[in-house]
Design a protein around this motif. Structure first.
Motif, short mmCIF file in Angstrom:
data_model
loop_
_atom_site.label_atom_id
_atom_site.label_comp_id
_atom_site.label_asym_id
_atom_site.label_seq_id
_atom_site.Cartn_x
_atom_site.Cartn_y
_atom_site.Cartn_z
N LYS A 103 -11.28 1.15 -8.05
CA LYS A 103 -12.65 0.63 -8.01
C LYS A 103 -12.80 -0.64 -8.86
CE LYS A 103 -14.20 3.85 -5.32
NZ LYS A 103 -14.56 3.52 -3.92
N LEU A 104 -12.02 -0.74 -9.93
CA LEU A 104 -12.12 -1.91 -10.81
C LEU A 104 -11.27 -3.07 -10.32
CD1 LEU A 104 -11.96 -0.21 -14.35
CD2 LEU A 104 -13.98 -1.21 -13.25
N PHE A 108 -5.79 -9.19 -9.94
CA PHE A 108 -4.67 -8.52 -9.28
C PHE A 108 -4.95 -8.21 -7.82
CE2 PHE A 108 -4.36 -7.30 -13.79
CZ PHE A 108 -3.10 -7.80 -14.07
N GLY A 109 -6.19 -8.31 -7.38
CA GLY A 109 -6.53 -7.90 -6.01
C GLY A 109 -6.70 -6.40 -5.94
N VAL A 110 -6.94 -5.88 -4.75
CA VAL A 110 -7.20 -4.45 -4.58
C VAL A 110 -5.91 -3.65 -4.80
CG1 VAL A 110 -7.97 -2.65 -3.01
CG2 VAL A 110 -9.09 -4.89 -2.98
N ILE A 111 -5.98 -2.70 -5.71
CA ILE A 111 -4.84 -1.82 -5.99
C ILE A 111 -5.16 -0.45 -5.42
CG2 ILE A 111 -3.45 -0.75 -7.79
CD1 ILE A 111 -4.13 -3.14 -9.59
N GLY A 112 -4.48 -0.08 -4.37
CA GLY A 112 -4.74 1.21 -3.76
C GLY A 112 -4.28 1.23 -2.32
N PHE A 113 -4.78 2.20 -1.59
CA PHE A 113 -4.40 2.37 -0.20
C PHE A 113 -5.54 3.09 0.52
CE2 PHE A 113 -2.77 5.75 -2.88
CZ PHE A 113 -3.25 6.89 -2.28
N ILE A 114 -5.49 3.10 1.84
CA ILE A 114 -6.51 3.77 2.63
C ILE A 114 -6.56 5.26 2.27
CG2 ILE A 114 -7.16 4.45 4.99
CD1 ILE A 114 -5.76 1.90 5.97
N MET A 172 -7.99 10.97 -12.87
CA MET A 172 -9.01 10.06 -12.32
C MET A 172 -8.58 8.60 -12.33
SD MET A 172 -12.46 11.54 -14.13
CE MET A 172 -13.05 13.20 -13.89
N LEU A 173 -7.52 8.29 -13.07
CA LEU A 173 -7.11 6.90 -13.25
C LEU A 173 -6.89 6.14 -11.93
CD1 LEU A 173 -4.76 6.79 -16.36
CD2 LEU A 173 -6.93 5.59 -16.04
N PRO A 174 -6.25 6.73 -10.93
CA PRO A 174 -6.03 5.96 -9.69
C PRO A 174 -7.32 5.45 -9.06
CG PRO A 174 -4.60 7.87 -9.72
CD PRO A 174 -5.51 8.01 -10.89
N ILE A 175 -8.36 6.30 -8.99
CA ILE A 175 -9.60 5.87 -8.36
C ILE A 175 -10.35 4.90 -9.26
CG2 ILE A 175 -11.09 7.75 -9.18
CD1 ILE A 175 -12.33 7.77 -6.37
N ILE A 176 -10.24 5.08 -10.58
CA ILE A 176 -10.88 4.14 -11.51
C ILE A 176 -10.25 2.76 -11.37
CG2 ILE A 176 -11.21 3.57 -13.95
CD1 ILE A 176 -11.39 6.60 -14.50
N ILE A 177 -8.93 2.73 -11.35
CA ILE A 177 -8.21 1.45 -11.20
C ILE A 177 -8.55 0.82 -9.85
CG2 ILE A 177 -5.93 0.40 -10.95
CD1 ILE A 177 -4.92 2.54 -12.96
N SER A 193 0.82 -1.21 0.00
CA SER A 193 0.00 0.00 0.00
C SER A 193 0.86 1.26 0.00
CB SER A 193 -0.94 0.01 1.22
OG SER A 193 -1.87 -1.05 1.16
N LEU A 194 1.98 1.21 0.70
CA LEU A 194 2.88 2.36 0.73
C LEU A 194 3.48 2.61 -0.65
CD1 LEU A 194 4.15 4.53 2.52
CD2 LEU A 194 6.03 2.95 3.00
#
Length: 382
Positions: free
Chosen positions: A99-100, A106-112, A92-97, A53-54
């Motif tokens: 949510k998808l 790939f599992g959840v891509i993102g962070f808190i 917007m790409l980070p939030i789109i990726i 996540s970091l």
């Protein structure tokens, strides 16, 4: 090891220790912003953790800062709308990726907190295009995006308002009366909302409701969940706003007694206020203005109704790509449109709207309409 932001007393203990130097600086009449960015980096490291996540957070920051600085440079040369749309979509790409990603291998891509951080960067791209942002200072932009009090629960601040606070020189007396005391007051209220009221509702009411789905249980859960969500979420927001005040930033309040609203339009000016205003400013208003300029509809009311549906459905998708979030957005859009039509067409409403008894009836009806929407949002029927 990671911490749940505002989620337990240990986090609050760490928060208190982190805020102590800020309080000292404030009492000395010193600017807190330089300590604030150090505290934000430290707290984000604790909240997000040292796992993948970091890495996602670091990639997000580099990507978005480059976009903002790059588009600001280009905007000084041209206002080409196609270039703007490319940069806006890229932001917007980070939030789109994110949510998808749960629906891929790939599992959840993102962070808190990615949603709230991404709102800040998207807003800056839009306002750079509008010409409202005249300067992009790397330090101020970085601090605005990573400001830790509002990382995971909002409210969603605006860069120009935030940066204006950064420049304020706060004398000792003003800091005590307008920042420190109100800040700790909001934090204490947040403790009461989240750790007392929300806890009691969840422990002694919501968790006791049988799992069988029937009319009685559904109604019972509807009220329990609505009140729980309000006190839990409003508690989070109070923590965030109170912490911001102590750091010298007057982050706007996020809730204002939403359950005394007389209609659903008023409800959305009282519930998750910063999110409502964000969607209102950057989706609803812009769609209506664009539609009137391009004459998409004969009447402004029609444009407003279409904009309400688009806005609320988008809000539903933002919460997640599940049917009940999307249905929640559709429900809210339909309710807002019906409210608008009723208030414009109903002679009964126009005749009695200022009478006390009618206002009470409206509050009761609106409360139930809002609670039913939150029942859909809860995924109770999923």
């Amino acid at each position: 090891m990671t911490f749940s932001q505002y989620g337990d007393y240990f986090y609050l203990y760490i928060l208190l220790l982190t805020l102590t130097p800020a309080v000292v600086l404030g009492l000395l009449g010193k600017n807190i912003k330089y300590y604030g960015i150090i505290a934000s980096v430290f707290m984000i490291f604790l909240i997000i953790g040292r796992d993948v996540s970091l890495l996602y957070f670091t990639m997000f920051m580099i990507f978005e800062i480059c976009l903002i600085k790059g588009y600001f440079y280009i905007r000084q040369k041209t206002k080409n709308k196609y270039i703007y749309w490319v940069f806006l979509f890229a932001s917007m790409l980070p939030i789109i990726i994110n949510k998808l990603s749960p629906y891929t291998s790939f599992g959840v891509i993102g962070f808190i907190g990615i949603s709230y951080l991404n709102f800040r960067t998207i807003q800056m791209i839009i306002e750079i295009y509008d010409g409202a942002i005249k300067e992009v200072n790397l330090f101020k932009t970085l601090y605005f995006i990573i400001f830790f009090p509002t990382l995971s629960s909002g409210p969603i601040d605006r860069s120009r308002r935030f940066e204006a606070d950064l420049e304020n020189s706060i004398p000792k007396e003003e800091y005590i009366n307008d920042y420190l005391v109100p800040g700790f007051g909001k934090i204490l209220m947040g403790v009461g909302y989240k750790f007392v009221l929300a806890f009691l509702i969840n422990t002694y009411w919501m968790s006791k409701i049988p799992s069988d789905i029937n009319f009685v249980n559904s109604i019972n859960y509807m009220y329990a969940y609505s009140l729980y969500l309000f006190f839990d979420f409003a508690g989070y927001s109070l923590f965030a706003v109170g912490t911001s005040y102590i750091l010298g930033i007057k982050t706007p309040d996020n809730f204002n007694k939403p359950f005394i609203s007389k209609d659903m339009k008023e409800f959305w000016t009282r519930w998750h206020i910063s999110l409502s205003r964000w969607f209102g400013d950057y989706i609803f208003s812009r769609f209506v203005i664009s539609s009137m300029r391009k004459k998409r509809f004969k009447k402004r009311a029609t444009a407003a109704h279409v904009a309400q549906m688009i806005t609320m459905i988008t809000m539903g998708f933002w919460h997640g790509l599940t049917w009940y979030y999307i249905l929640y957005g559709v429900y809210q859009g339909v309710v807002l449109i019906l409210t608008d039509i009723y208030q414009k067409k109903s002679k009964f409403y126009k005749k009695h709207k200022k009478e006390k008894w009618f206002e009470i009836v409206q509050i009761v009806i609106t409360f139930n309409i809002a609670c039913f929407g939150l029942l859909i949002f809860s995924g109770y029927f999923a």
